[in-house]
Each structure stands twice: as C-alpha cells, then as structure tokens.
Design a protein around this motif. Structure first.
Motif, short mmCIF file in Angstrom:
data_model
loop_
_atom_site.label_atom_id
_atom_site.label_comp_id
_atom_site.label_asym_id
_atom_site.label_seq_id
_atom_site.Cartn_x
_atom_site.Cartn_y
_atom_site.Cartn_z
N ALA A 266 0.54 -1.11 0.13
CA ALA A 266 -0.08 -0.13 -0.04
C ALA A 266 0.96 1.42 0.48
N THR A 267 2.26 1.31 0.22
CA THR A 267 3.02 2.75 0.91
C THR A 267 4.11 1.97 -0.42
N PRO A 268 4.38 3.72 -0.98
CA PRO A 268 5.60 3.19 -1.93
C PRO A 268 6.98 2.92 -1.12
N GLN A 269 6.50 2.85 0.38
CA GLN A 269 8.14 3.33 1.37
C GLN A 269 8.55 1.84 1.51
N THR A 270 7.19 0.50 0.69
CA THR A 270 8.21 -1.08 1.22
C THR A 270 8.96 -0.77 0.36
N GLY A 271 8.46 -0.67 -1.35
CA GLY A 271 9.37 -1.03 -2.94
C GLY A 271 10.93 -0.05 -2.15
N LEU A 272 10.70 1.20 -1.52
CA LEU A 272 11.49 1.92 -1.57
C LEU A 272 12.95 0.86 -0.87
N PHE A 273 12.71 0.30 0.52
CA PHE A 273 13.76 -0.56 1.74
C PHE A 273 13.33 -1.49 0.72
N GLY A 403 13.26 -10.46 4.45
CA GLY A 403 13.96 -11.46 4.75
C GLY A 403 14.28 -12.00 3.43
N LEU A 404 13.20 -11.88 2.43
CA LEU A 404 13.00 -12.52 0.62
C LEU A 404 14.04 -11.14 -0.03
N ALA A 405 14.39 -9.86 0.38
CA ALA A 405 14.74 -8.92 -0.69
C ALA A 405 16.58 -9.21 0.34
N GLN A 406 16.83 -10.04 0.92
CA GLN A 406 18.50 -10.55 1.58
C GLN A 406 18.65 -11.62 1.29
N TRP A 451 21.64 6.20 -1.64
CA TRP A 451 20.93 7.01 -1.79
C TRP A 451 19.35 6.86 -1.82
N PHE A 452 18.89 5.69 -2.01
CA PHE A 452 17.31 5.13 -1.95
C PHE A 452 17.22 5.68 -0.51
N LEU A 453 18.18 4.86 0.67
CA LEU A 453 17.88 5.32 1.59
C LEU A 453 17.34 7.11 2.26
N LYS A 454 18.27 7.62 1.68
CA LYS A 454 17.88 8.83 1.83
C LYS A 454 16.18 9.09 2.14
N ARG A 455 15.41 8.13 1.19
CA ARG A 455 13.63 8.30 0.47
C ARG A 455 13.15 7.64 1.35
N VAL A 456 13.96 6.82 2.59
CA VAL A 456 12.42 5.75 3.11
C VAL A 456 12.41 6.58 4.21
N ASN A 457 11.05 6.88 4.33
CA ASN A 457 10.74 7.78 5.78
C ASN A 457 9.96 7.03 6.30
N GLU A 460 6.25 8.46 7.09
CA GLU A 460 5.47 8.24 6.47
C GLU A 460 5.19 6.70 6.00
N PHE A 461 5.43 5.18 6.18
CA PHE A 461 4.99 4.05 6.59
C PHE A 461 4.27 3.92 7.66
N ARG A 462 4.92 4.20 8.49
CA ARG A 462 3.89 3.64 9.45
C ARG A 462 2.40 4.49 9.62
N THR A 463 2.74 5.95 9.22
CA THR A 463 1.54 6.27 8.70
C THR A 463 0.49 5.32 7.36
N ASN A 464 1.12 5.53 6.65
CA ASN A 464 0.65 5.00 5.11
C ASN A 464 -0.27 3.56 5.88
N ALA A 465 1.01 2.46 6.65
CA ALA A 465 0.51 1.35 6.34
C ALA A 465 -0.85 1.28 8.28
N ARG A 466 -0.76 1.97 8.84
CA ARG A 466 -2.56 2.17 9.37
C ARG A 466 -3.31 2.66 8.80
N GLU A 467 -2.73 3.29 7.73
CA GLU A 467 -4.01 3.61 6.71
C GLU A 467 -4.65 2.45 5.98
N ALA A 468 -3.57 2.07 5.78
CA ALA A 468 -3.53 0.50 5.11
C ALA A 468 -4.46 -0.35 5.61
#
Length: 478
Positions: A266-273, A403-406, A451-457, A460-468
């Motif tokens: 639900a949040t683009p933060q998932t893809g970024l992280f 874990g899948l990513a790693q 560079w991607f770490l700079k975009r991880v918030n 924002e992740f927590r807010t989007n997760a609660r809303e989702a």
C-alpha cells in the motif's frame, strides 16, 4: 517520554508496555544462541557439503552451486511463514512454536540430504550420469529446497520475535548482540567441524569420509535444535508486546494473507526499502565469489592463508556490530548510522582495490578488517531500521518481505561477482583491474543503496500502514 515503535496504532499500549518486564542483557545473549546455531549450520551445509559434492564426489561445480542456491531461492516462502506466525498461533505462541518446528525440520532434513548425497556419489561412480543418478540428484535438490524452507520457517518468526520483545531504545543492542552471535556461530562451527573431522587426511577413503560426515551431521543439527529451544524458551510469554501492539489480535477480523499483501504494497516506502536492502546486500557480499582467488592471484597467498581472509572480515564485522549497537545507533540514530556505514563501506572497497597494487598481503588484511568493521556498522543500522519498518498487525509478513530481499540479493551477489570478474578478465590484462571491477561494481551498488536510503521515511511508512490496515478491513466489511 518516547513510546514504543508500534504504540501509535493503539494509544494505551505505551502504558501497558510499562507493566511488561524489559528485555535483560542476559536474555538478549540467550536469544542469540539461536543465531549461533544458524551460523554453525551455514558452515556445515555451505562449507562441508559444497566441497564434498564437488571434490570428493565429482559433481560439476555449476550443478552443485545451483543445488545449494535452492536454499536461497525458496525465500518467497518467508512472507507466508511470517504471515502464519502473525495470524495462527502454534501451541499458544505466535512465534516460538514456528521456531521450534522449523529448527526440528532443519535438523531432520540436513541428516536426510547427507544420505541422499552419498547415493548421488555412488550412482555417479557406478554408471555416470544415468537415469538413477539424475533421479538421486533431483531428490537431493528437493531436500536442499526443503532445508531452505526449514530455515525460513524458523528464522522469519525469530526475527519477528525480536520486534515483539524489544522497544525502540534497546533494539539496536539486541540486533548487535544477536547478529554478532550469528557470525560467532560460523567461527564456532568451523572450529567444531575441524575437531570432529581431524582424523580425515586430504585424500581420505570415501568410506572413512562417510562415517565422519555422518557423525558430524548427527551431532551438530541436534546441538543446533537444542540451542534454538534454549534460546526461545519462555521469552515470548514473558516479554512479547505483540498482543498489546496489534489492534486485531483478539478480534474476529483477522489479517488474511491477501489483506497482508495489500497492506505490504500500500505504501511506496515498502518498495523503496526493499530496493535499499537488495542493493545494500549486493554491495556487501559480491566479493564472496572471488575474495580467496584475489588473495591467491594478486597477493600470491597460499590456500591456507587465503582461507583466513574471511576471518579478518568476520572479526571486523563482530566489532562493528557491537560498537554500532551499543554506541553509534543510540547516539546518532538508525538512519545516520546506516548512512555512515554505507559511505565507509564504499571507502573500504576502494581501499581493498588499492591494496592490490602493493601486492602485500598485510595491506589486504588490514583493508578487509576495516571493511568488516564498517560492514558491521552498516548492518546494525540497517537491521534495526528494518525491524522498525513493520506494522504490528502484519509484523511477520513485513519481516518475511525484508528477509526475501536479503536472501535473493545474497544469491544474486554471488553469481554477479563471478560474471563481473570474467568480464573484467576480458577487458583488462592487469589482474588487479579485473578483480577491481568487481569491487567497483560493488561500491556502485552501495552508493545506490545510500541514495535510496535518503528516500526511506519511517513516519510516512507507519502512517500509510495504519491507513492501509483501516482501509483493508473497512472495504472487506463492506
């Protein structure tokens, strides 16, 4: 006073959390025994069996590495195991029951796959690559895949347990201790294997080899299961905050796997992280495939000495994990520690390449010691941040995704390292430059990760997760 990471989904949880005992340092070390066991099994499977398959049994290296890689490529199951531990308690525990079942399965499967491995060798020796040989090889591949599933079944709930039993102010210490003990497990495993196999000579008869390896694969897996049991006994019951943090744990409306996936995406933060973790892992482990060869070809080191190169890296990593967990993260914060570690890893990789022009082994050893140190700093920051990036209701699912990513990135890093080196040999006549291309690509991946770490918030992740979570439940009720 700052509340727990997940208390924002349930306003009273910070008050309730105060009634629960805080995780003691001794318990953190006890939990680390599980990681020690996994480290021992890693050496056992990827160190011993890889060599036996290729050298003693004559299985082609490409086929052997593909079979071993199956333990990593079943990693998508981590999401399912994480979700199951969120929603379906086993013996009254959300995490512990799955850890025990996974550890027991890991021990049983490891014993079985060794016996099938001998059958592959016997069939290959008797008739070459005949139908029976292919059948035994297929069964061996299946067992390695099952071994990977067993690791996923216990390691994903365990990582989620670390989220459940810790708070924001002590999580970095827990990560530093537990992952240090994982690396310590590989060292202990190597020593234990050396002791148990000390009677084997370089070209020992296959019959003696079988007896010694069979004994090894009875003793160590049993020990690993015992460590998993001791590590987790009573911890979840006494320390877990899961039932306080999750708003749905005692309600009729449960998070199904489909709902969990919708929340996860639900949040683009998932893809970024996720992307950050992939690039970071490649940036840390691409040298795995070529490090010993680098020492031999460029520094003229003997086989025994090149084997010690990982010890320098591992020693540095152990120190870095502890320093970051107890000093840097509490003072700098998770994001700054992670970014600092990433930038220093880039510097250390340049150092490793420059040491090649000196052709002095001690220069490489010092560079690898520093590389390990800053890798430990980066790992602690990233893992602590990873444990924060979960929603209480779907913590296991998120941990499974990370874990899948790693796992996938670790497999890709190993393969890519070999491909890039072969490319470097075609492009450059100088071996330092050929090997240097691997470290250069590795450094580029790490720079992209920063560079991607700079975009991880996190907020924002927590807010989007609660809303989702709220949206998913409301839509399904409608």
């Amino acid at each position: 006073m700052e509340t727990s990471d997940f208390s924002n989904s349930q306003p009273t949880s910070s008050v309730q959390n105060k009634a629960l005992p805080r995780l003691k340092l001794l318990t953190m070390f006890r939990l680390g025994l599980f990681q020690t066991g996994l480290g021992m099994m890693s050496v056992l499977v990827f160190g011993v069996l890889n060599r036996v398959l290729i050298r003693e049994l004559g299985v082609p290296a490409t086929l052997s590495t593909i079979i071993l890689a199956l333990t990593l490529f079943v990693a998508p199951a981590r999401i399912w195991f994480g979700h199951m531990s969120d929603t379906k308690p086993l013996w009254g525990y959300h995490r512990t029951g799955y850890i025990w079942v996974g550890a027991a399965s890991l021990a049983i499967v490891s014993v079985l796959l060794v016996q099938v491995m001998w059958q592959v060798g016997d069939s290959l020796k008797a008739g070459g690559w005949t139908t029976p040989t292919y059948a035994w090889t297929g069964l061996l591949a299946l067992l390695f895949a099952l071994y990977g599933l067993a690791v996923s079944a216990c390691s994903t709930p365990f990582a989620t347990l670390l989220v459940d039993v810790s708070d924001e102010d002590n999580r970095s210490k827990l990560v530093g201790i537990d992952w240090s003990m994982l690396i310590g497990g590989t060292i202990i495993g190597a020593i234990l294997i050396g002791v148990l196999l000390k009677k084997l000579t370089l070209n020992a008869p296959i019959e003696l080899l079988q007896v010694q390896i069979n004994r090894l694969f009875l003793i160590v897996p049993l020990l690993v299961f015992g460590l998993a049991f001791v590590a987790t006994w009573g911890v979840e019951k006494k320390y877990s905050r899961y039932t306080l943090r999750s708003t749905l744990v005692n309600q009729e409306e449960k998070i199904t796997l489909n709902r969990a996936w919708r929340i996860l995406t639900a949040t683009p933060q998932t893809g970024l992280f996720f992307t950050f973790l992939v690039l970071m892992t490649i940036g840390l482990f691409m040298q795995d495939a070529i490090l010993e060869n680098y020492g031999g070809d460029v520094f003229n080191m003997e086989v025994g000495k090149t084997a010690t190169l990982n010890a320098f890296w591992g020693t540095g990593t152990l120190v870095g994990l502890c320093v970051a967990g107890f000093l840097l993260v509490p003072r700098l914060g998770k994001r700054k520690t992670t970014r600092l570690g990433g930038l220093l890893v880039i510097f250390s990789l340049v150092w490793v390449v420059l040491s090649g022009f000196t052709h002095k082994p001690e220069q490489l050893q010092i560079a690898l010691l520093f590389f390990g140190l800053v890798s430990g700093v980066l790992t602690t920051g990233a893992l602590t941040l990873m444990l924060d990036l979960t929603a209480a209701e779907t913590a296991g699912t998120f941990i499974g995704a990370w874990g899948l990513a790693q796992a996938l990135a670790r497999g890709v890093a190993t393969v890519t390292g070999g491909v890039v080196f072969d490319t470097g040999k075609r492009l450059f006549s100088n071996l330092v430059l050929a090997y240097g291309l691997v470290f250069a690509v590795q450094a580029i991946c790490m720079a992209l990760a920063v560079w991607f770490l700079k975009r991880v918030n996190v907020q924002e992740f927590r807010t989007n997760a609660r809303e989702a979570i709220a949206t998913v439940i409301e839509n399904d009720l409608d």
